[in-house]
Enzyme design. Structure first.
Site, PDB file in Angstrom:
ATOM      1  N   SER A 131      44.454  73.969  81.684  1.00  0.00           N
ATOM      2  CA  SER A 131      45.400  74.441  82.692  1.00  0.00           C
ATOM      3  C   SER A 131      45.028  73.778  84.007  1.00  0.00           C
ATOM      4  O   SER A 131      43.892  73.300  84.175  1.00  0.00           O
ATOM      5  CB  SER A 131      45.301  75.963  82.823  1.00  0.00           C
ATOM      6  OG  SER A 131      45.938  76.434  83.994  1.00  0.00           O
ATOM      7  N   TYR A 144      39.800  83.454  83.917  1.00  0.00           N
ATOM      8  CA  TYR A 144      40.706  82.417  83.415  1.00  0.00           C
ATOM      9  C   TYR A 144      40.279  81.047  83.926  1.00  0.00           C
ATOM     10  O   TYR A 144      40.189  80.082  83.155  1.00  0.00           O
ATOM     11  CB  TYR A 144      42.130  82.733  83.869  1.00  0.00           C
ATOM     12  CG  TYR A 144      43.193  81.858  83.238  1.00  0.00           C
ATOM     13  CD1 TYR A 144      43.591  82.062  81.927  1.00  0.00           C
ATOM     14  CD2 TYR A 144      43.805  80.833  83.956  1.00  0.00           C
ATOM     15  CE1 TYR A 144      44.566  81.270  81.337  1.00  0.00           C
ATOM     16  CE2 TYR A 144      44.790  80.034  83.379  1.00  0.00           C
ATOM     17  CZ  TYR A 144      45.163  80.253  82.067  1.00  0.00           C
ATOM     18  OH  TYR A 144      46.127  79.472  81.490  1.00  0.00           O
TER      19      TYR A 144
END
Length: 270
Positions: A131, A144
């Site tokens: 990501s 995350y």
């Protein structure tokens, strides 16, 4: 040339979009996902198996299927992952353990399982979906960010480690795009989850758009695949205009604190 491909999390989102594009171009695809029975969304042309990326037993079974059915693998796409978000003093350690097990160790297990096959072939390509959060680390997303940064680090390590066997490794770092990822949100920090859902559902591009860019990057054997202008701007501002990057994320952190009910008079920093 047709490739033999395994895609984790291939029954929805980016994994499904990649599967559809690869089938269109003549690749042979095995989709693995959590459902016991084949999901309706999986295209007819793809094979399907259940695989939980947290289970080494499931990974071993998938590798045995690939070996016995295809005789090898050309492309491993480690796409499966979950969304998470939370401030460090709000998110529970059990939530940390869950996201690390799926987003980071799930990718590591895939690489660990199929690398011996790729080495024996002296060929192969590993594509790890991280990501933009693996490169740009905004506030309120520590678990995350940490897992996706880990995937970036793992991918860079393996790109050098496996090169002597002619094995390519790419890491994909998209910003927000429309998908069903927000359904995997869990945890105690409602404010961060609300913000995350909004960013995903209101994104300007969808999974099919991102998948097309990813495949071009894979074909070009890029080590880092950035999929959008926002990602490139954020990434290069961090590298080359660090004061601007710091101001942007400091402002973002203050907005998050205010939404969480902090007294503005208590907030410090630039």
């Amino acid at each position: 040339m047709s490739r033999r491909v395994l895609v984790t999390g291939g029954a929805s989102g980016l994994g499904l979009a990649l599967t559809e594009l690869m089938l269109d171009r003549g690749d042979t695809v095995l989709v693995v996902d959590l459902a016991e029975d084949r999901p309706d969304a999986v295209p007819e042309g793809a094979a399907y198996r259940r695989l939980d990326v947290r289970s080494q037993q499931d990974w071993d079974a998938a590798m045995a299927w690939v070996r016995d059915t295809w005789g090898g693998l050309d492309l491993l796409v480690n796409n499966a992952g979950v969304a998470t978000g939370g401030r460090i003093d709000v998110e529970s350690m059990s939530d940390w353990e869950r996201v690390v097990d799926i987003n980071l160790l799930g990718v590591a297990r895939g690489c660990h399982t199929f690398t011996p096959m790729f080495k024996a072939q002296k060929s192969g390509h590993i594509v790890n979906v991280a990501s933009l959060a693996g490169l740009v680390h905004g506030p309120g997303m520590s678990s995350y960010n940490a897992t996706k940064a880990g995937v970036v680090a793992l991918s860079e390590t393996l790109s050098f480690e496996l090169a002597p066997w002619s094995i390519d490794v790419s890491v994909v770092c998209p910003a927000f795009f429309r998908t069903n990822l927000h359904h995997s949100f869990s945890g105690k920090d409602a404010a961060m989850q609300e913000a995350g859902v909004r960013l995903i559902t209101q994104a300007s591009v969808d999974a099919a758009h991102i998948a097309a860019i990813v495949l071009k990057g894979v074909d070009a054997r890029k080590r880092v695949i950035l999929t959008d202008r926002l990602g490139r701007q954020a990434y290069y501002s961090k590298r080359f205009v660090r004061p601007l990057y710091d101001r942007m994320l400091t402002a973002q952190a203050k907005r998050l604190a205010r939404r969480a009910g902090a007294d503005p008079a208590e907030l410090t920093g630039d």
